[in-house]
Enzyme design. Structure first.
Site, PDB file in Angstrom:
ATOM      1  N   LEU A  91       0.809  -1.220   0.000  1.00 46.12           N
ATOM      2  CA  LEU A  91       0.000   0.000   0.000  1.00 46.12           C
ATOM      3  C   LEU A  91       0.838   1.264   0.000  1.00 46.12           C
ATOM      4  CD1 LEU A  91      -2.820  -1.034   2.498  1.00 46.12           C
ATOM      5  CD2 LEU A  91      -2.868  -1.065  -0.006  1.00 46.12           C
ATOM      6  N   LYS A  92       2.160   1.125   0.070  1.00 45.64           N
ATOM      7  CA  LYS A  92       3.025   2.294  -0.013  1.00 45.64           C
ATOM      8  C   LYS A  92       3.299   2.689  -1.466  1.00 45.64           C
ATOM      9  CE  LYS A  92       5.327   1.324   4.383  1.00 45.64           C
ATOM     10  NZ  LYS A  92       6.616   0.994   5.065  1.00 45.64           N
ATOM     11  N   ARG A 115      -1.795   2.669  13.681  1.00 45.19           N
ATOM     12  CA  ARG A 115      -1.888   3.883  14.492  1.00 45.19           C
ATOM     13  C   ARG A 115      -2.572   4.982  13.676  1.00 45.19           C
ATOM     14  NH1 ARG A 115       3.624   4.974  17.957  1.00 45.19           N
ATOM     15  NH2 ARG A 115       4.470   2.878  17.725  1.00 45.19           N
ATOM     16  N   HIS A 156       0.079  -1.805  24.321  1.00 46.07           N
ATOM     17  CA  HIS A 156      -0.471  -3.151  24.210  1.00 46.07           C
ATOM     18  C   HIS A 156      -1.547  -3.322  25.276  1.00 46.07           C
ATOM     19  CE1 HIS A 156       1.650  -5.125  20.987  1.00 46.07           C
ATOM     20  NE2 HIS A 156       2.812  -4.668  21.423  1.00 46.07           N
ATOM     21  N   ASP A 157      -2.160  -4.504  25.263  1.00 43.74           N
ATOM     22  CA  ASP A 157      -3.299  -4.789  26.130  1.00 43.74           C
ATOM     23  C   ASP A 157      -3.057  -4.346  27.572  1.00 43.74           C
ATOM     24  OD1 ASP A 157      -5.875  -6.861  25.939  1.00 43.74           O
ATOM     25  OD2 ASP A 157      -4.989  -6.739  27.932  1.00 43.74           O
ATOM     26  N   TYR A 160      -3.447  -0.651  28.086  1.00 37.89           N
ATOM     27  CA  TYR A 160      -4.817  -0.160  27.956  1.00 37.89           C
ATOM     28  C   TYR A 160      -5.656  -0.490  29.192  1.00 37.89           C
ATOM     29  CZ  TYR A 160      -3.071  -0.410  23.145  1.00 37.89           C
ATOM     30  OH  TYR A 160      -2.304  -0.331  22.012  1.00 37.89           O
ATOM     31  N   ASP A 186      -7.698  -6.190  23.953  1.00 37.56           N
ATOM     32  CA  ASP A 186      -7.669  -6.627  22.557  1.00 37.56           C
ATOM     33  C   ASP A 186      -9.003  -7.230  22.125  1.00 37.56           C
ATOM     34  OD1 ASP A 186      -5.034  -5.880  22.399  1.00 37.56           O
ATOM     35  OD2 ASP A 186      -4.222  -7.905  22.410  1.00 37.56           O
TER      36      ASP A 186
END
Length: 411
Positions: A91-92, A115, A156-157, A160, A186
């Protein structure tokens, strides 16, 4: 939406599945996004997994492997990605972006877990893609959301659930917080809340014809799960310390107790009718709902702990499991798979995996009438880019053009 889409499985092949005919482009990797798209795929959606040609989904290469001969597909990846197909696409590159937009024009849902700002830099964010397809549902899963001061932070989880207050409520008083046994941010904060948002947006599109951006922050999702604990905070009251709340260790009637064989039982006898009967069966009928107030909690907890140490877990289950007192086992993982109730519910299904044979997998947790739990397993986890050629041919590319795209590292 047009029915033309370069997928092998179409709605008429699996009409009994509730999401048959729904088309999904899944750019996510690791756990939150792939679990969300797994549930969509199991329920009939056509999920095309779009992977970076250099490495793909990291879980492809992560231990454990089914067998040494099959170590090109990790076992976790296999569990998360059945019923999906894999397209490698860079996709770049401008050509990769153009191919992706061709796919978006005929899809229902784009799911990504980069992100914030990554997709915008590629020119593939919701604003850009909704111009290609006004009916598109675009779900972005991230740690902290698409805006706010933390939006670009790594996490990461564990991070959070720390921010959301769940970790601070898990464990024992005056001891360090205990890391939960699964990835709550997650899977619940990310995967399941994303599914709610996606399906709600689809219903909205059914009424309005317009798509929608679903911005799912895993931290938000976990904070939303803390509704019981937040009631006191929102009411301006004192909050019990870790391990002393009503449902996280403070009540004797809602707790975990060790048995004589060093195993554990869960006791969830919250209502008086359950608690009274439990106390009677344990030979301590004097501790009913009238005499078992907060001042007695520590005393009763000690008595219950002493009682449960007198028999093995199996003996207690034989005595109490069917007595309407809300007592059950604390299983180790291997015991879960052997439990008769979970077995009867189709918790484990079997799938044919190329070069490996039949393997066991976790079934779809949601049950639908008239649908055999085994029927959700239609295709094994895809090989890396295994459907790239077929997808591009369906878009109108010939073999020479596909070969040139590979040479230019677009695929």
């Amino acid at each position: 939406m047009s029915q033309a889409f370069p997928f092998a499985a179409h709605a008429d092949q699996h009409p009994q599945l509730p999401l048959a005919g729904l088309k999904v482009l899944d750019l996510s990797r690791l756990l939150p996004g792939p679990y969300a798209s797994l549930l969509l795929a199991d329920m009939g959606a056509d999920v095309l997994k779009v992977e970076d040609p250099d490495f793909g989904d990291y879980l492809r290469w992560r231990w454990p492997f089914v067998a040494p001969a099959a170590n090109d597909i990790g076992r976790i990846f296999m569990l998360l990605n059945r019923n999906k197909r894999s397209l490698t696409l860079n996709l770049k590159t401008s050509e990769g972006q153009a191919i992706f937009k061709q796919l978006v024009a005929e899809t229902d849902i784009v799911l990504e877990s980069f992100r914030p700002s990554v997709m915008a830099r590629l020119g593939l964010d919701y604003v850009a893609l909704s111009e290609v397809n006004p009916g598109l549902i675009y779900c972005a899963i991230s740690g902290y959301g698409q805006d706010g001061p933390y939006k670009l932070r790594a996490g990461h989880d564990l991070n959070y659930i720390g921010y959301a207050g769940l970790l601070g409520q898990t464990g024992h008083k005056d001891e360090a917080p205990i890391i939960p046994g699964t990835q709550i941010a997650d899977l619940a904060g990310g995967s399941l809340f994303s599914l709610v948002g996606i399906l709600a947006a689809l219903e909205g599109r059914h009424r309005t014809g317009r798509g929608r951006l679903v911005d799912m922050a895993m931290t938000d999702g976990v904070a939303g799960l803390m509704i019981y604990q937040m009631a006191a905070v929102l009411n301006g009251e004192d909050v019990p310390e870790r391990g002393e709340g009503a449902l996280n260790g403070g009540l004797p009637e809602y707790n975990v107790y060790r048995t004589a064989d060093d195993k554990y039982l869960t006791v969830g006898a919250l209502e008086p009718k359950f608690f009274n009967k439990l106390c009677t069966l344990l030979g301590m009928p004097e501790y009913d709902e009238v005499n078992a107030g907060p001042a007695k909690a520590a005393e009763i907890k000690t008595l219950l702990a002493t009682r449960f140490l007198t028999k093995t877990r199996a003996e207690w289950l034989e005595t109490l499991a069917d007595q309407e007192v809300c007592v059950g086992p604390v299983y180790e993982l291997r015991e879960v798979l052997a439990d008769p109730q979970l077995t009867a519910r189709g918790l484990v299904v079997e799938a044919e995996q190329p070069h490996v044979g039949r393997v066991r997998e976790m079934g779809l947790p949601i049950k639908f009438d008239g649908l055999d739990p085994q029927a959700v397993v239609r295709e094994p986890a895809p090989s890396f880019g295994g459907h790239t050629v077929a997808v591009l041919e369906a878009l109108g590319y010939n073999q020479e053009e596909i070969a040139a795209l590979k040479t230019r590292k677009v695929l």
